[in-house]
Design an enzyme around this catalytic site. Structure first.
Site, PDB file in Angstrom:
ATOM      1  N   HIS A   1       7.824 -86.975  51.200  1.00 41.11           N
ATOM      2  CA  HIS A   1       6.669 -87.194  52.080  1.00 41.11           C
ATOM      3  C   HIS A   1       7.175 -87.861  53.353  1.00 41.11           C
ATOM      4  CE1 HIS A   1       2.952 -88.654  53.712  1.00 41.11           C
ATOM      5  NE2 HIS A   1       3.185 -89.908  53.396  1.00 41.11           N
TER       6      HIS A   1
ATOM      7  N   HIS B   1       6.179 -89.033  57.672  1.00 44.64           N
ATOM      8  CA  HIS B   1       5.215 -89.166  58.756  1.00 44.64           C
ATOM      9  C   HIS B   1       5.885 -88.503  59.966  1.00 44.64           C
ATOM     10  CE1 HIS B   1       3.155 -92.978  56.866  1.00 44.64           C
ATOM     11  NE2 HIS B   1       3.179 -91.932  56.059  1.00 44.64           N
TER      12      HIS B   1
ATOM     13  N   TYR C   1      11.465 -68.171  57.796  1.00 42.59           N
ATOM     14  CA  TYR C   1      11.781 -69.254  56.857  1.00 42.59           C
ATOM     15  C   TYR C   1      10.598 -70.182  56.618  1.00 42.59           C
ATOM     16  CZ  TYR C   1      16.405 -67.512  56.327  1.00 42.59           C
ATOM     17  OH  TYR C   1      17.451 -66.706  55.994  1.00 42.59           O
TER      18      TYR C   1
HETATM   19 ZN    ZN Z   1       2.422 -91.709  54.108  1.00 44.05          ZN
END
Ligand code: ZN
Length: 216
Positions: free
Chosen positions: A94, A96, A121
């Site tokens: 994960h 940002h 891709y």
């Molecule tokens: Zn986050």
């Protein structure tokens, strides 16, 4: 070196590479991987991708008990939601990442197919990316929304927050989330320029030829 020691090193090396290229800043982002014994390694709460310590990664056993390392990221339920619904998931990342978040702010963003079909891709590594709504950090509804997809998507975008991608291993998950960010960047760069994306027929050819998971 044991398989787990190698995995710990690999997690930290890939996280640092992501941090060094500005794909997630400060103490944002989290990364996890399945261990050979069915347990889990995950980045600690408040840690920076630029400075992860292999010896201090949070370690969970097969039963989900925290058995070592620093306390895990607050976003652990998001990772568990992928492992519990996708048997093929060996790692979850994960970030940002700036351009993905930018694209999620556009009012006409496609919730069911977040990334426009711009490059092969992007299709091959991600399939269709689901755009989930905004959730307050730590809201259990965030993980519940991922569980609601019943394992049909390997990649989701949390609006106004960042992408989450599962892969068969750490390298695959990192490569896929980088492809997501690159495609979002291309979409933002060419926005308003009437870019020529891939046609439906080209997308279908890719899906067939490369056996892409393509939830419709
Ligand atoms: Zn986050």
């Amino acid at each position: 070196m044991t398989a787990e020691a190698r995995l710990r090193e690999q997690i930290c090396l890939l996280a640092k590479s992501i941090f060094d290229r500005g794909l997630t800043g400060g103490s944002t982002g989290n990364i996890s991987a399945r261990t050979e014994d069915g347990g889990l390694l995950i980045s600690p709460t408040g840690s920076s991708f630029g400075r992860l310590d292999p010896a201090r990664l949070s370690r969970f056993d097969k039963a989900g008990q925290w058995i070592g390392g620093d306390a895990p990221t607050k976003e652990m339920p998001l990772h568990s939601a992928f492992y519990d619904t996708r048997s093929t998931a060996g790692a979850v990342v994960h970030l940002h990442s700036c351009h993905s978040v930018a694209l999620s702010l556009i009012p006409d963003a496609n919730e069911d197919d977040f990334l426009p079909p711009l490059t092969p891709y992007g299709i091959m590594k991600l399939g269709r990316v689901k755009l989930l709504p905004f959730f307050l950090p730590g809201d259990p509804a965030m993980a519940a929304a991922v569980r609601g997809l019943a394992g049909k998507r390997s990649a989701v975008m949390l609006a106004n927050h960042g992408p989450v991608v599962a892969g068969k291993d750490v390298e695959a998950a990192c490569n896929a989330i980088e492809e997501l960010e690159d495609t979002a960047r291309l979409a933002m760069m060419t926005r308003g320029l009437n870019p020529r994306g891939l046609t439906d027929a080209q997308v279908q050819s890719l899906v067939t030829k490369f056996d892409v998971e393509w939830d419709v």
